[in-house]
Design a protein around this motif. Sequence first.
Motif, PDB file in Angstrom:
ATOM      1  N   GLU A  66      -6.426  11.445  -6.724  1.00 27.65           N
ATOM      2  CA  GLU A  66      -5.789  10.351  -5.782  1.00 27.65           C
ATOM      3  C   GLU A  66      -6.898   9.448  -4.807  1.00 27.65           C
ATOM      4  O   GLU A  66      -6.681   8.488  -4.838  1.00 27.65           O
ATOM      5  N   GLU A 115      -2.951  -0.543  -2.501  1.00 28.80           N
ATOM      6  CA  GLU A 115      -1.961   0.425  -2.406  1.00 28.80           C
ATOM      7  C   GLU A 115      -1.927   1.001  -0.527  1.00 28.80           C
ATOM      8  O   GLU A 115      -1.445   1.903  -0.726  1.00 28.80           O
ATOM      9  N   ASN A 153      -1.483  -0.297   3.003  1.00 31.27           N
ATOM     10  CA  ASN A 153      -0.747  -1.127   3.914  1.00 31.27           C
ATOM     11  C   ASN A 153      -1.168  -0.800   5.456  1.00 31.27           C
ATOM     12  O   ASN A 153      -0.383   0.008   5.850  1.00 31.27           O
ATOM     13  N   ILE A 163       0.869   2.916   5.965  1.00 38.27           N
ATOM     14  CA  ILE A 163       1.327   3.668   4.958  1.00 38.27           C
ATOM     15  C   ILE A 163       0.113   3.288   3.778  1.00 38.27           C
ATOM     16  O   ILE A 163      -0.457   2.237   3.407  1.00 38.27           O
ATOM     17  N   HIS A 182       0.176   3.890  -0.619  1.00 34.84           N
ATOM     18  CA  HIS A 182       1.103   4.399  -1.818  1.00 34.84           C
ATOM     19  C   HIS A 182       0.308   4.911  -2.778  1.00 34.84           C
ATOM     20  O   HIS A 182      -0.797   4.460  -3.290  1.00 34.84           O
ATOM     21  N   THR A 226      -0.018   5.989  -6.147  1.00 35.07           N
ATOM     22  CA  THR A 226       0.461   5.452  -7.482  1.00 35.07           C
ATOM     23  C   THR A 226      -0.445   5.744  -8.741  1.00 35.07           C
ATOM     24  O   THR A 226      -0.002   5.526  -9.784  1.00 35.07           O
ATOM     25  N   THR A 228      -1.328   8.177 -14.239  1.00 33.63           N
ATOM     26  CA  THR A 228      -0.499   8.301 -13.281  1.00 33.63           C
ATOM     27  C   THR A 228       0.007   9.632 -12.836  1.00 33.63           C
ATOM     28  O   THR A 228      -0.139  10.588 -13.648  1.00 33.63           O
ATOM     29  N   VAL A 265       4.056  10.734  -7.120  1.00 36.18           N
ATOM     30  CA  VAL A 265       3.958   9.352  -6.719  1.00 36.18           C
ATOM     31  C   VAL A 265       4.850   9.184  -5.473  1.00 36.18           C
ATOM     32  O   VAL A 265       6.155   9.289  -5.310  1.00 36.18           O
ATOM     33  N   ARG A 266       4.081   8.656  -4.415  1.00 38.73           N
ATOM     34  CA  ARG A 266       4.691   8.997  -3.074  1.00 38.73           C
ATOM     35  C   ARG A 266       3.971   7.861  -2.079  1.00 38.73           C
ATOM     36  O   ARG A 266       2.956   7.461  -2.534  1.00 38.73           O
ATOM     37  N   ASP A 267       4.795   7.591  -0.904  1.00 35.97           N
ATOM     38  CA  ASP A 267       4.353   6.898   0.203  1.00 35.97           C
ATOM     39  C   ASP A 267       4.030   7.973   1.180  1.00 35.97           C
ATOM     40  O   ASP A 267       4.718   8.738   1.383  1.00 35.97           O
ATOM     41  N   LYS A 277       2.967   8.171   5.340  1.00 38.64           N
ATOM     42  CA  LYS A 277       2.590   7.510   6.606  1.00 38.64           C
ATOM     43  C   LYS A 277       1.277   8.152   7.245  1.00 38.64           C
ATOM     44  O   LYS A 277       1.153   9.386   7.572  1.00 38.64           O
TER      45      LYS A 277
END
Length: 522
Positions: free
Chosen positions: A324, A332, A334, A339, A341, A343, A357, A363-365, A367
């Motif tokens: 990852e 991805e 922000n 955050i 992402h 993916t 993938t 697959v998660r966000d 913080k």
Amino acid sequence: MFEEKTYKRCTCMGPLFEKDGEPALDDDGAQKVGRLDRNCPRLKERTHGSWYFQIELERGGDGKRRRPREGGFRTQEEAAARAEEVWKAAKAGVNVMSEETVAQFLDRWLKKKKTELKRTTAHEYGRDIELYMVPHLGALKLRDLRARHCQGIFDWIIADNERRTEHRGRVAELQEAADTACLAWRNAPAGTPAERAERAQLRGVWADARDRHAVERKQLQRTTGPSTMLSIKATLSSALNDALKEELIAKNYAQFLTLPKVTKARALAWTAPRVARWKRTGQKPSPVMVWTLEQTAEFLDFIVEDRQFPGWHLVLFHGLRRGELAALTWDEVNLDEEIIHVTEQLVSISYEIHEDTPKADSVRDIKLNRDSVLLLKAWRKKQRAERKQWEAHRAWKDSGNRVFTREDGSAYHPQFFSDRWDRLVSLSGLPPIRLHDGRHEAASLALAAGVAPKAVQAMLGHSSMRMTTDTYQTVLPEMHAATASASLDLMAAYRAKEQKKVAKKPKKKSKKRGKGEGKEAA
């Protein structure tokens, strides 16, 4: 209705006859010579020929008759028993007429599964099939497969593990002998010609011992552990499930296997006694280890100037996997919303990189904490400056807007992060932990800080809460101390509360007796 037909036949050669007893002639008028089969006159002998059976099944969908036949049995009873077994299998829905071997089925099955599996899973399936299933089961017809055949794979693995363990011990003995011979050669005096001659002889002894050790060392093989055996069983079970649906077998025989018990490695913290033992013996108490808070802080201080420091920060505080980390793109990330992402991941199969993938739950966000945000902002600024410099020389390599790249923009291989991590840990002087153990560290730190387990599960991308708490939560020494004092603090709080109640409770005033009461009592 079941009705078996058993008969004997052999492979003897002799003159052939027609059904009416007349000689069978060829085009030239000579009597034909061939296999006598069921017409051999010696079939009456007990030990001559072998028994066969043939049974009649219901007609197939095409209306054709189905007559399974099989032979090579020593006695008529064995042939009859096998005929009944085939009949029962046919009644259970098995296609007893199929000639497909286990190897042919597995090849067909894997091609179909590759369309729905992750690359890494398909690679593991292919490895299990090639190394274990085909060598032991491949030539067997799938319709004849039974539990004992499947169990034979694992019986062989266990026996082979014993051989490999013995060989490893032999290599260790050769290493010790080579070290002893080397020491004797180096410590031998070389003053006189006789001493020099003896020293040269000792050097020859050492060279021979060294060469013997080198030859055996090249043949070292790792044992197949319980986890790998469980993986092989899972692959076999998945394949046989599909064979069951196709009515090629009656049962999933992988369900009846007996395997060594799999004990998951428990994550342990590097406490002072464990560190001392590691320094003395070089052995880790567990394959999965994490640092204490003090050790983690020391490592972060040591690697703060490393180019990949922002990445290490994401591993230790947010639990990113190396694939990852290698695949993360600025698209991805922000930083305004703080955050990232997750993916995509990069997977390495035989060192070849593939984009893939993550699993559905991965697959998660995530913080980001405030330090991660600041580090990524500084890193993006540095990367943009490097890009301008390399573009000026037309040497910039576009890697798809990856977050973590080399100075020229080229992407890292996932293995780079593991190798670099191991190098930094070694240079730091701290006890070793693997890069993947950083996920344990992230989970343990978060849970120790009081983060809800459900939130930690989401951060790591786990499918279940149990995996998060059982597999990734390590009880740090700081948590031990808090747990040990918790019950004592509870009792102390209770006693303090009771003492306050007693202190606040008003004292009862005693009644004063009248002047005449004493005299009356007397």
